[in-house]
Design an enzyme around this catalytic site. Structure first.
Site, PDB file in Angstrom:
ATOM      1  N   PRO A  83       0.818  -1.227   0.000  1.00 33.33           N
ATOM      2  CA  PRO A  83       0.000   0.000   0.000  1.00 33.33           C
ATOM      3  C   PRO A  83       0.839   1.260   0.000  1.00 33.33           C
ATOM      4  O   PRO A  83       1.788   1.401   0.776  1.00 33.33           O
ATOM      5  CB  PRO A  83      -0.812  -0.130   1.297  1.00 33.33           C
ATOM      6  CG  PRO A  83      -0.935  -1.603   1.494  1.00 33.33           C
ATOM      7  CD  PRO A  83       0.373  -2.183   1.019  1.00 33.33           C
ATOM      8  N   CYS A  84       0.455   2.185  -0.898  1.00 29.57           N
ATOM      9  CA  CYS A  84       1.281   3.366  -1.133  1.00 29.57           C
ATOM     10  C   CYS A  84       0.640   4.657  -0.661  1.00 29.57           C
ATOM     11  O   CYS A  84       1.294   5.706  -0.669  1.00 29.57           O
ATOM     12  CB  CYS A  84       1.612   3.486  -2.618  1.00 29.57           C
ATOM     13  SG  CYS A  84       0.152   3.708  -3.670  1.00 29.57           S
ATOM     14  N   GLN A  85      -0.634   4.609  -0.259  1.00 27.02           N
ATOM     15  CA  GLN A  85      -1.337   5.862   0.035  1.00 27.02           C
ATOM     16  C   GLN A  85      -0.645   6.679   1.115  1.00 27.02           C
ATOM     17  O   GLN A  85      -0.653   7.906   1.085  1.00 27.02           O
ATOM     18  CB  GLN A  85      -2.787   5.566   0.455  1.00 27.02           C
ATOM     19  CG  GLN A  85      -3.653   5.009  -0.661  1.00 27.02           C
ATOM     20  CD  GLN A  85      -3.609   3.489  -0.719  1.00 27.02           C
ATOM     21  OE1 GLN A  85      -2.673   2.862  -0.230  1.00 27.02           O
ATOM     22  NE2 GLN A  85      -4.622   2.898  -1.314  1.00 27.02           N
ATOM     23  N   PHE A  87       2.423   7.040   1.622  1.00 24.58           N
ATOM     24  CA  PHE A  87       3.674   7.631   1.136  1.00 24.58           C
ATOM     25  C   PHE A  87       3.447   8.568  -0.046  1.00 24.58           C
ATOM     26  O   PHE A  87       4.360   9.272  -0.470  1.00 24.58           O
ATOM     27  CB  PHE A  87       4.648   6.530   0.709  1.00 24.58           C
ATOM     28  CG  PHE A  87       4.902   5.500   1.768  1.00 24.58           C
ATOM     29  CD1 PHE A  87       5.555   5.832   2.943  1.00 24.58           C
ATOM     30  CD2 PHE A  87       4.471   4.196   1.604  1.00 24.58           C
ATOM     31  CE1 PHE A  87       5.783   4.879   3.934  1.00 24.58           C
ATOM     32  CE2 PHE A  87       4.690   3.236   2.584  1.00 24.58           C
ATOM     33  CZ  PHE A  87       5.344   3.584   3.746  1.00 24.58           C
TER      34      PHE A  87
END
Length: 355
Positions: A83-85, A87
């Site tokens: 999951p990138c949200q 960052f």
């Protein structure tokens, strides 16, 4: 070679590995996958034969059971677009302080239990500078302490046959005992341009016009009410250059179904599409004039194609009753197939990954 796909989404890593297996005769078999989004799982199963594979479900719950991790068949390659949200520049940037930011450590739980030879991970470009560089330093240190040599660089999907400006951090790690190696985006790009496209199973597109359907359902067209808002250059507190008919698409986002302004999402006029890209009305029309011509958003089919998936991917998901809104989210969250294929191609032909 056996492969486990974490945070599988709709299977971008797996799709690239299937094509590498087909093109290079280097067999990579997915034996287990982890995903929690119900709609993504439906799309995944609508496009892959997962018979006999282990559906790991929620990785947080899975890694709590050491016996479950130990019971997985032997595997050499672990992948994941974690999951990138937390960052992302568009998110809260809370990083490891937020629950989704902790998912990297669940990857480390898997690594520390089974120590696969190879680890291939993907995240947003902002991961490289998040928290002043501390976040990527922690990721590197954790992998190195687990016995890996780590290489990290930023890759743009547009360098690999997809008309989308999508910069993503790719992390590749190999067990230290296997020796040193070279890996960066320039080396991968140089190898990729030497590919014989006639004998490659990837889809290559030079422009968005190669992907856009000439005729599509009216539901994808912007309403007369919403066009002025989406085309506007903002307000007193938000200024932008809201442009349409991008030859190289802006990065797809997981929230594109919410219909952001044309500075964030991708919209196309009938004039551009029907002229095969020769007429770009935004170059000669005012925003008021543009608001009076037919303009549409991408279809789910086109969104998946911009990520390198085949043109029947959305159709298969639709047959399994996945809604358009869910598919937009899936395409926006997906890893670009061509980028992962290019990485694997470089690693395999240089024997950095080997059987």
């Amino acid at each position: 070679m056996n492969h486990v796909e974490l945070f599988a989404g709709v299977g971008g890593f797996r799709r690239a590995m299937d094509l590498v297996t087909q093109d290079l005769g280097f067999p990579i078999k997915t034996i287990a996958y982890s995903e929690i989004d119900k709609n993504a799982i439906i799309t995944y199963n609508a496009n892959f034969d997962t018979t006999g594979e282990i559906a790991m479900g929620n990785i947080v719950d899975f890694v709590k059971k050491r016996n479950a991790m130990r019971a997985l068949p032997h595997y050499e390659l672990l992948s994941g677009g974690f999951p990138c949200q937390t960052f992302s520049m568009m998110g809260s940037q809370e990083g490891f302080e937020e629950e989704r930011g902790q998912m990297f450590f669940r990857i480390m739980d898997m690594i520390n239990e089974r120590h696969p030879r190879y680890v291939l991970l993907e995240n947003v470009k902002n991961l490289m500078r998040h928290d002043g560089g501390n976040t990527i330093a922690v990721i590197r240190r954790e992998l190195e302490q687990a016995g890996y040599i780590v290489r990290i660089d930023v890759f743009n999907s547009n360098d690999f046959g997809l008309p989308q400006k999508r910069n993503r951090a790719i992390i590749f790690a190999r067990r230290r005992y296997m020796g040193n190696f070279e890996f960066n985006s320039e080396l991968v790009r140089d190898a990729f341009v030497q590919l014989d496209r006639d004998h490659c199973s990837l889809n290559f597109y030079d422009s968005t016009i190669d992907i856009l359907d000439r005729q599509t359902n009216e539901k994808y067209y912007l309403s007369e009410r919403i066009k002025p808002t989406l085309l506007s250059d903002g307000s007193a507190g938000f200024r932008s250059n809201s442009d349409i008919d991008q030859v190289i698409a802006r990065p797809l986002t997981a929230t594109m179904h919410k219909m952001h302004r044309a500075c964030q999402d991708n919209y196309y006029s009938d004039l551009f599409i029907q002229s095969n890209g020769k007429d770009r009305p935004s170059e000669r029309m005012t925003k008021e004039e543009l608001a009076r011509i037919p303009i549409r958003k991408l279809t789910p089919k086109e969104a998946f194609m911009l990520q390198g998936f085949p043109n029947d991917y959305a159709h298969n998901a639709s047959l399994a009753r996945v809604a358009d809104g869910a598919m937009y989210k899936q395409a926006g969250n997906a890893v670009s197939v061509n980028t992962i294929y290019a990485v694997l191609y470089y690693l395999i032909i240089n024997r950095i990954i080997r059987q």
